[in-house]
Design an enzyme around this catalytic site. Structure first.
Site, PDB file in Angstrom:
ATOM      1  N   GLY A   1      10.123  20.897 -13.546  1.00 53.37           N
ATOM      2  CA  GLY A   1      10.614  20.610 -12.243  1.00 53.37           C
ATOM      3  C   GLY A   1      11.796  21.395 -11.742  1.00 53.37           C
TER       4      GLY A   1
ATOM      5  CG  ASP B   1      20.799   8.404  -5.051  1.00 51.49           C
ATOM      6  OD1 ASP B   1      20.259   8.074  -3.853  1.00 51.49           O
ATOM      7  OD2 ASP B   1      20.174   9.817  -5.340  1.00 51.49           O
TER       8      ASP B   1
END
Length: 954
Positions: free
Chosen positions: A639, A756
């Site tokens: 990633g 978040d």
């Protein structure tokens, strides 16, 4: 620093050798000095000629005449050497929030400066008196900083000044006016804008500040501590269009000659101590917005002259002792949108009439003495509020008028006849349905003349005006988007602005500098009626690797500067000496670096031991992690994000790990990196992704986490990972997430706010237990202000707490709101924002508790298994409690945990038990193509651009 000194030495020699180039070299030396004191200067500031394409620099005759570096993420203090740029005409350093310290006195040496803009930085201390030496200055904007002390009298010397904006600082003292040989603001006869609001100014408004010689169109003195009368001289400035004197401690009567201001569109005198009779404003035919609320006027029958104000859109006269009956002629004003007459002595019958304005949206007469309402059949499209009036004591037929609730403001730019694109990472679909990284910020209207803030026409006009301005200046803009409008406590209308690039998915640095300058220097003129505005940009972090400066390129740049600055064999000896000097300095630097390493006293753990339960994070060596990740090979690359890449690794004991490796430009300072590791290393809970260690050597910053194999909750809900989640599994996921958050809020000391929470940041382990991840935006409550942290708004659209967005005050209840959105996502498997629809509003509108499944059949995810949903109604109720508008109405995470545990118990499930491992009943489809939790840029949706939490005390 030693290399910089060497360059300066060589430039002095070059001055002696090369006649005629001394002034240009002086500009170069000044810019090099700025580079020494500032971080993040543009990466193409290389070579010996700043006039040769240096970004943000403009020149004339080889002399620097303009520096525009808005939105450049500059950090540090402004060097006093800035005063050496004797030909400088424009200086714009706006929107660099880490630009701090005092404004140097040498700013007054820039005798040719015409434009000085420092909006939205963190400058502090007094405004230097030397600023009065800038005799050519036309534009002075120092708003939205932390300047303190008095407004310098010397500003009155700036006889050419057109724009003066010192608002939103901490300025004190009186408004300076001339006295003998001392100048003052009354001498600024050419100035059209006095923006001095939201400071701590005190004393009287001096009468001499206004005269018929003034050219003022905006006088903004709101939210100060001003006292005394409104001077009658105000009525002499007939050019005025906006007057804001609200939220002070002004007293006495309003001058009767104020009705001479026939061009005024906005007159705000509310929240003072004004007394006497209301002035007659007949003849002020341009007046749109009138607010005299919360003053101590004499009781007065409702004035008929209100009905003569032909342009009136907004009338607010709350708590002004008005009495009698409101004539229906008022409501026939064709532009009227809002009438607020709360807490008065108005009585009789409210009769709006049959020919009221079709623009009328609100009539608020709460807490008066109204006994009847003529329009019993209703007034379409108009909210009538008659709470706390005798009429509301009737038993029936008045319910719709006896509620104080008002419609919330809602707007977002809709797609332009296209279907929104599905974007990855931090990209956003533009109005033209193109994925890109927009330039973003907050646009604030200080005195809009309209009050129907849900009218899409106004936002469309603003968007069109912005696009026309960008196009007329040939800027690479594809489209603009406005969203989340809100009115703050000072009556500013604020909204998010996104500007999308044209022709590519990101702006280059020149593009953002140009857009920032267009908005900071007021080149963009909003449509009439929108009033004065200001803009505060966010940091733009998506330029691309080609525009980022590495340490090695900085070193090579020094070589280029040296080679270009000197010539001839006379320098050979100096260069040899410099080489010896640099070698010596290098040895000193290596020793200093070792001494300054904040981790040098931390004990390391050998690689052949088990990973400990950390009290402090384990320090891995670079070579260890390189070995575990197979030399950071592409096969182990799982990633990437704005911070860098993530690699899968295997420890000697076979344990899988995930290694986040920051890029050079994403790295933090040493102490900040250490502080963040210390934060994460003290957080241990089975429902939080664990930090195992870090690496801080060979110029690397890496974090080592446990490897979580079953991807994100988002991937499971949309079917991307092939994992099926029935109702019980979803309850368990909600419970695990809630437990993780409750631990952060209630058991960690000081508490931590995640900031978040979203489905992409909840990972599922091999037993589908939830683990909260990605602490990149987390905030510690250390040194917090009471129960909140005041901070710039960060988070992910759709999950963002609207109360936090409006107040910038972050609390644990902000996480609760985001968790509530996550609960709705578990029910529906829909994204929070999808095709312009907001999941909270969609569920709220569809909710009907009298029906099965609360009437949510059409939006419940079919994969949930609709046969037996034990506790579904309680789950929905808890979700809606979590997304209440006011944080105080939301539950604590500990209470949410208990409620979900009870839901599982009612379904016959022990909430203490771990989830069983995945069996055939929870098959994994297309396992080979499943998405890894670290393989999506969205997993690291870092508004702050860092893969680790930025914990900075307020």
């Amino acid at each position: 620093m030693s290399e910089r000194m060497l360059v300066a030495l060589l430039l002095v020699l070059n001055y002696l050798l090369v006649a005629g180039g001394e002034q240009a070299n002086g500009d170069l030396a000044t810019l090099l000095s700025l580079m020494d004191t500032l971080k993040n200067t543009p990466p193409n500031w290389v070579g010996s000629d700043p006039c040769d394409g240096w970004e943000g620099i403009k020149c004339k005759n080889s002399r620097v005449t303009s520096i525009t570096l808005s939105s450049n993420d500059l950090a540090g203090q402004l060097s006093g050497d800035i005063g050496s740029l004797s030909e400088l005409e424009t200086l714009d350093l706006s929107y660099n929030k880490d630009l701090t310290g005092p404004l140097p006195q040498s700013i007054g040496e820039l005798k040719k400066l015409t434009t000085l803009i420092l909006i939205g930085c963190s400058f502090n201390g007094p405004i230097p008196d030397s600023i009065g030496n800038l005799q050519e200055l036309l534009f002075l904007s120092l708003n939205s900083n932390s300047f303190s002390g008095p407004i310098p009298h010397s500003i009155g010397n700036l006889s050419k000044l057109h724009w003066l904006d010192l608002a939103e600082n901490q300025l004190q003292g009186t408004i300076p006016v001339s006295n003998g040989d001392i100048s003052g603001l009354d001498k600024l006869h050419h100035a059209k804008h006095f923006h001095l609001g939201k400071n701590n100014l005190s004393g009287r408004i001096p009468p001499q500040i206004f005269s018929s010689e003034m050219a003022l169109i905006h006088v903004l003195l709101e939210s100060n501590q001003l006292t005394g009368n409104i001077p009658t001289t105000l009525g002499l400035v007939q050019s005025l269009e906006v007057v804001r004197l609200d939220s002070n401690s002004l007293s006495g009567t309003v001058p009767p000659n104020i009705n001479n201001l026939i061009n005024v569109q906005d007159l705000l005198l509310s929240n003072n101590k004004l007394s006497g009779f209301l002035p007659n404003l007949t003849g002020m035919n341009a007046l749109s917005n009138l607010d005299m609320s919360n003053n101590s006027f004499n009781p007065l029958d409702f004035p008929g002259w209100f009905s003569t104000l032909k342009s009136l859109t907004t009338l607010k006269m709350e708590r002004t002792q008005l009495q009698g009956q409101v004539p229906n002629s008022l409501f026939r004003l064709i532009n009227l949108q809002t009438v607020v007459l709360k807490d008065n002595l108005i009585n009789g019958t409210l009769d709006i009439g049959s020919s009221y304005s079709n623009r009328l949206r609100l009539v608020d007469l709460e807490t008066n003495s109204i006994v009847s309402f003529e329009q019993n059949d209703g007034v379409p499209n108009v909210k009538i509020i008659l709470t706390d009036n005798p009429i509301c004591q009737q038993s029936e037929g008045v319910e719709s008028y006896c509620s104080s609730s008002q419609a919330s403001i809602s707007y977002s730019t809709q797609p332009n006849h296209c279907y929104p694109a599905t974007c990855s990472s931090e990209q956003i679909s533009s109005p033209n349905c193109i994925c890109a990284y927009p330039y973003t910020g907050t646009l604030a209207l200080r005195a809009p003349s309209f009050s129907d803030f849900n009218n899409k026409t106004y936002y469309s006009m603003l968007e069109e005006g912005l696009m026309q301005s960008f196009k007329s200046h040939f800027l690479p803009v594809d489209s603009v988007s406005l969203s989340q409008p809100n009115v703050d406590s000072t009556k500013y209308l604020k909204m998010n602005l996104q500007v999308f690039p044209s022709g590519q998915d990101h702006f280059n640095r020149t593009g953002t500098l140009s857009i920032g300058f267009l908005l900071s220097n007021q080149t963009f003129k909003p449509p009439k009626g929108f009033g004065p505005f200001y803009f505060l940009a966010d940091t733009y972090e998506h330029y691309g690797s080609s525009e980022r400066l590495t340490e090695s390129s900085k070193s090579s740049n020094i070589g280029i500067i040296i080679g270009a600055a000197v010539g001839g064999s006379v320098l050979i000896l100096l260069l040899l000496l410099a080489g010896l000097y640099a070698f010596r300095q290098k040895k000193r630097a290596e020793k200093a670096i070792d001494q300054s390493n904040p981790f040098r006293r931390w004990d390391t753990v050998k690689s052949n031991t088990e990973i400990p339960q950390l009290k402090e994070a384990r320090m891995f060596s670079f070579e260890e992690l390189k070995k575990y990740a197979k030399k950071f090979s592409q096969d182990n690359d799982i990633g990437s994000g704005g911070f860098g890449k993530v690699y899968k690794g295997t420890l000697p004991n076979g344990k899988l790990i995930a290694i986040k490796r920051a890029q050079k430009e994403s790295m933090q300072g040493k102490l900040e990196f250490k502080a963040e590791i210390e934060l994460l290393s003290r957080v241990h809970h089975k429902n939080l992704v664990s930090l195992l260690g870090f690496c801080f050597e060979q110029g690397e910053q890496m974090l080592v986490y446990e490897y979580v194999q079953n991807g994100s909750l988002k991937d499971a809900l949309i079917g991307k990972s092939g994992i099926k989640l029935d109702w019980i599994r979803r309850l368990r996921v909600a419970l695990g997430t809630a437990r993780g958050l409750a631990y952060l809020h209630e058991l960690v000391n000081p508490p931590i706010i995640h900031r978040d929470i979203k489905s992409n940041n909840v990972l599922l382990d091999d037993r589908l237990n939830a683990k909260v991840s990605d602490f990149g935006l987390s905030k510690s409550m250390v040194d917090s202000e009471k129960d909140h942290v005041t901070t710039q708004v960060k988070g992910t659209m759709g999950y963002l707490d609207p109360e936090y967005y409006m107040s910038q005050q972050l609390t644990e209840k902000s996480d609760v709101y985001s968790f509530g959105v996550l609960m709705l996502e578990l029910i529906t498997a829909r994204r929070p924002l999808e095709r312009g629809r907001y999941i909270v509003k969609e569920v709220s509108n569809a909710l009907d508790k009298t029906k099965e499944l609360y009437g949510l059949h059409e939006i419940v995810d079919p994969a949930i298994g609709l046969s037996t949903l034990n506790g579904f109604d309680k789950f929905v109720d808890m979700s809606m409690r979590c997304v209440e508008e006011s944080g105080c109405d939301r539950p604590k995470m500990g209470d949410v945990v208990k409620e979900i545990e009870n839901m599982l118990k009612s379904a016959g499930i022990n909430p203490i038990d771990e989830s069983p491992s995945i069996s055939s009943s929870y098959e994994e489809v297309s396992r080979g193509s499943s998405s890894h939790p670290y393989n999506s840029n969205e997993t690291f949706d870092m508004s702050a651009g860092l893969p680790y939490p930025k914990v900075d005390p307020v």
